[in-house]
Design a protein around this motif. Structure first.
Motif, PDB file in Angstrom:
ATOM      1  N   LEU A  35     -49.468 -11.024  25.515  1.00  0.00           N
ATOM      2  CA  LEU A  35     -48.269 -11.845  26.906  1.00  0.00           C
ATOM      3  C   LEU A  35     -47.787 -13.027  26.597  1.00  0.00           C
ATOM      4  O   LEU A  35     -47.975 -14.223  26.112  1.00  0.00           O
ATOM      5  CB  LEU A  35     -48.726 -12.276  28.219  1.00  0.00           C
ATOM      6  CG  LEU A  35     -47.446 -12.593  29.431  1.00  0.00           C
ATOM      7  CD1 LEU A  35     -47.142 -10.909  29.440  1.00  0.00           C
ATOM      8  CD2 LEU A  35     -48.229 -12.720  30.770  1.00  0.00           C
ATOM      9  N   ASP A  36     -46.043 -12.656  26.337  1.00  0.00           N
ATOM     10  CA  ASP A  36     -45.331 -14.139  25.820  1.00  0.00           C
ATOM     11  C   ASP A  36     -44.834 -15.138  26.868  1.00  0.00           C
ATOM     12  O   ASP A  36     -44.699 -16.080  27.488  1.00  0.00           O
ATOM     13  CB  ASP A  36     -43.871 -13.472  24.858  1.00  0.00           C
ATOM     14  CG  ASP A  36     -43.087 -14.582  24.754  1.00  0.00           C
ATOM     15  OD1 ASP A  36     -43.568 -15.657  24.041  1.00  0.00           O
ATOM     16  OD2 ASP A  36     -41.629 -14.675  24.845  1.00  0.00           O
ATOM     17  N   GLU A  37     -43.866 -13.830  27.880  1.00  0.00           N
ATOM     18  CA  GLU A  37     -43.450 -14.670  29.153  1.00  0.00           C
ATOM     19  C   GLU A  37     -43.300 -13.462  30.132  1.00  0.00           C
ATOM     20  O   GLU A  37     -43.718 -12.346  30.114  1.00  0.00           O
ATOM     21  CB  GLU A  37     -42.329 -15.140  28.696  1.00  0.00           C
ATOM     22  CG  GLU A  37     -41.351 -14.021  28.510  1.00  0.00           C
ATOM     23  CD  GLU A  37     -40.027 -14.636  28.740  1.00  0.00           C
ATOM     24  OE1 GLU A  37     -39.647 -15.895  28.214  1.00  0.00           O
ATOM     25  OE2 GLU A  37     -38.473 -13.590  28.504  1.00  0.00           O
TER      26      GLU A  37
ATOM     27  N   LEU B 153     -40.778 -11.586  44.527  1.00  0.00           N
ATOM     28  CA  LEU B 153     -39.914 -11.460  43.472  1.00  0.00           C
ATOM     29  C   LEU B 153     -40.585 -10.761  42.713  1.00  0.00           C
ATOM     30  O   LEU B 153     -42.135 -11.012  41.813  1.00  0.00           O
ATOM     31  CB  LEU B 153     -39.520 -12.342  42.663  1.00  0.00           C
ATOM     32  CG  LEU B 153     -38.582 -13.541  43.094  1.00  0.00           C
ATOM     33  CD1 LEU B 153     -38.236 -14.535  42.764  1.00  0.00           C
ATOM     34  CD2 LEU B 153     -36.985 -12.951  44.307  1.00  0.00           C
ATOM     35  N   VAL B 154     -40.013  -9.627  41.862  1.00  0.00           N
ATOM     36  CA  VAL B 154     -40.587  -8.456  41.035  1.00  0.00           C
ATOM     37  C   VAL B 154     -41.299  -8.929  39.923  1.00  0.00           C
ATOM     38  O   VAL B 154     -40.000  -9.842  38.658  1.00  0.00           O
ATOM     39  CB  VAL B 154     -40.104  -7.412  41.155  1.00  0.00           C
ATOM     40  CG1 VAL B 154     -40.652  -6.396  39.864  1.00  0.00           C
ATOM     41  CG2 VAL B 154     -40.382  -6.318  42.636  1.00  0.00           C
ATOM     42  N   PRO B 155     -42.320  -9.583  38.923  1.00  0.00           N
ATOM     43  CA  PRO B 155     -42.666  -9.822  37.762  1.00  0.00           C
ATOM     44  C   PRO B 155     -42.609  -9.020  36.956  1.00  0.00           C
ATOM     45  O   PRO B 155     -42.114  -7.923  36.796  1.00  0.00           O
ATOM     46  CB  PRO B 155     -43.484 -10.483  37.663  1.00  0.00           C
ATOM     47  CG  PRO B 155     -44.898  -9.092  39.290  1.00  0.00           C
ATOM     48  CD  PRO B 155     -43.896  -8.920  39.664  1.00  0.00           C
ATOM     49  N   ASP B 156     -41.407  -9.560  35.842  1.00  0.00           N
ATOM     50  CA  ASP B 156     -41.245  -9.028  34.259  1.00  0.00           C
ATOM     51  C   ASP B 156     -42.155  -9.045  32.731  1.00  0.00           C
ATOM     52  O   ASP B 156     -41.553 -10.109  33.125  1.00  0.00           O
ATOM     53  CB  ASP B 156     -39.928  -8.592  34.061  1.00  0.00           C
ATOM     54  CG  ASP B 156     -38.493  -8.331  33.124  1.00  0.00           C
ATOM     55  OD1 ASP B 156     -39.910  -7.098  32.369  1.00  0.00           O
ATOM     56  OD2 ASP B 156     -38.184  -8.208  32.061  1.00  0.00           O
ATOM     57  N   HIS B 157     -43.526  -8.414  32.611  1.00  0.00           N
ATOM     58  CA  HIS B 157     -43.812  -8.413  32.395  1.00  0.00           C
ATOM     59  C   HIS B 157     -43.338  -8.564  30.335  1.00  0.00           C
ATOM     60  O   HIS B 157     -42.632  -7.412  30.166  1.00  0.00           O
ATOM     61  CB  HIS B 157     -44.892  -8.038  31.910  1.00  0.00           C
ATOM     62  CG  HIS B 157     -46.014  -8.529  32.685  1.00  0.00           C
ATOM     63  ND1 HIS B 157     -46.048  -7.504  34.707  1.00  0.00           N
ATOM     64  CD2 HIS B 157     -47.508  -8.738  33.273  1.00  0.00           C
ATOM     65  CE1 HIS B 157     -46.388  -8.409  35.688  1.00  0.00           C
ATOM     66  NE2 HIS B 157     -47.530  -9.198  34.763  1.00  0.00           N
ATOM     67  N   ARG B 158     -43.366  -9.489  29.335  1.00  0.00           N
ATOM     68  CA  ARG B 158     -42.106  -8.886  28.238  1.00  0.00           C
ATOM     69  C   ARG B 158     -43.718  -9.845  27.338  1.00  0.00           C
ATOM     70  O   ARG B 158     -44.784 -10.580  27.477  1.00  0.00           O
ATOM     71  CB  ARG B 158     -41.379  -9.711  28.097  1.00  0.00           C
ATOM     72  CG  ARG B 158     -40.336  -9.875  29.469  1.00  0.00           C
ATOM     73  CD  ARG B 158     -39.017 -10.929  29.052  1.00  0.00           C
ATOM     74  NE  ARG B 158     -37.983 -10.231  30.551  1.00  0.00           N
ATOM     75  CZ  ARG B 158     -37.020 -11.451  30.674  1.00  0.00           C
ATOM     76  NH1 ARG B 158     -36.891 -11.664  29.954  1.00  0.00           N
ATOM     77  NH2 ARG B 158     -35.921 -11.140  31.499  1.00  0.00           N
ATOM     78  N   SER B 159     -43.871  -8.762  26.608  1.00  0.00           N
ATOM     79  CA  SER B 159     -45.032  -8.765  25.434  1.00  0.00           C
ATOM     80  C   SER B 159     -43.746  -8.933  24.035  1.00  0.00           C
ATOM     81  O   SER B 159     -43.288  -7.981  23.782  1.00  0.00           O
ATOM     82  CB  SER B 159     -46.299  -7.528  25.041  1.00  0.00           C
ATOM     83  OG  SER B 159     -46.750  -7.524  23.996  1.00  0.00           O
TER      84      SER B 159
END
Length: 280
Positions: free
Chosen positions: A50-52, A26-32
């Motif tokens: 990085l938050d999640e 699965l493609v990671p979605d980096h959320r700052s």
């Protein structure tokens, strides 16, 4: 069990055929976000702090997140009913000294008591505070009031899409967000559960594999998080921090000590509407 040891199973045939086996990262979605951290889960530079990291396994109805916290997060609750419902589950991957979170009420409270505490900024005084250790697991049933504290790194598996209702002290007595949250909230303490109950739309299995151990994933549809370790799913190489969508039967081989968290869709056996009414 989702994973069965090969040497314990002689016959892998069944009356109905599985869909073709599949191993798909699965493609990671980096959320700052400002509340995130730069010293935890690796992420590309523009995603810091990085938050999640979110992985959306749409076919399973599950979203997997790696979450890390630098400061306390807002108190929130998820609806118990309808398309907005959201059950979730936590695995504690790492903790800093003094890390904690809040999960559920310490004692039964009325809507008026919770409203007053929320508007005065004292809501966490009503909540059960937990200081977890690495490896601890917690099921967060929809309707359970909760809040993550600082110093945590965890894996969250949640029902998708769902909704989140935050309880903040900046609303008035007629604040619609607070009114809606109170409608959905469980108002009495619930037992702490390490795994989802029968009312949850997913099941969780934690698997520990030794180096060169070989197992067979038998579930026809699952979302698998690699907490640590490396190896192969069929002919595909996996590594730590990844999340995969898998269709079995699929051979799994660990080349080094591996921890997998396997989540599979589950049709709840409990009437969720009746359960909600009973708790109110």
């Amino acid at each position: 069990m989702l994973i069965e040891m090969q040497h314990d199973r002689k016959d892998f045939t069944r009356e109905t055929a599985y869909p073709p086996f599949l191993a798909e990262p699965l493609v990671p979605d980096h959320r700052s976000k400002s509340r995130g951290r730069c010293d935890g889960v690796p992420a590309r530079g523009q995603a810091q702090p990085l938050d999640e990291i979110a992985f959306d396994a749409a076919e399973t109805g599950i979203i997997v997140k790696w979450i890390q916290t630098h400061e306390p997060l807002p108190v929130q609750v998820h609806p118990q009913r309808g398309v907005s419902r959201k059950h979730k589950w936590w695995y504690i991957a790492d903790v800093s000294p003094g890390a904690y979170f809040h999960l559920g009420l310490k004692q039964t409270a009325t809507c008026d008591e919770i409203r007053e505490a929320a508007l005065s900024g004292r809501l966490t005084d009503l909540l059960r505070r937990i200081e977890p250790a690495i490896g601890d697991m917690f099921y967060v049933e929809a309707g359970t009031i909760h809040a993550l504290g600082p110093g945590l790194t965890l894996i969250e598996i949640q029902e998708s899409p769902g909704a989140t209702l935050q309880l903040s002290p900046d609303g008035g007595s007629h604040d619609l967000r607070l009114d809606q949250a109170l409608e959905e909230m469980i108002l009495n303490p619930q037992p702490i559960m390490p795994f989802p109950g029968e009312a949850a739309p997913f099941r969780i299995v934690q698997e520990m594999l030794a180096p060169e151990q070989r197992v067979m994933l038998m579930d026809p549809l699952a979302c698998v998080t690699v907490v640590e370790g490396s190896g192969t799913f069929g002919n595909y190489t996996y590594g730590p921090g990844q999340c995969w969508r898998l269709n079995g039967p699929l051979p799994v081989r660990a080349t080094e000590a591996t921890m997998l968290i396997v989540a599979e869709p589950h049709v709840p056996t409990t009437d969720s509407d009746n359960l909600w009414r009973a708790r109110h």
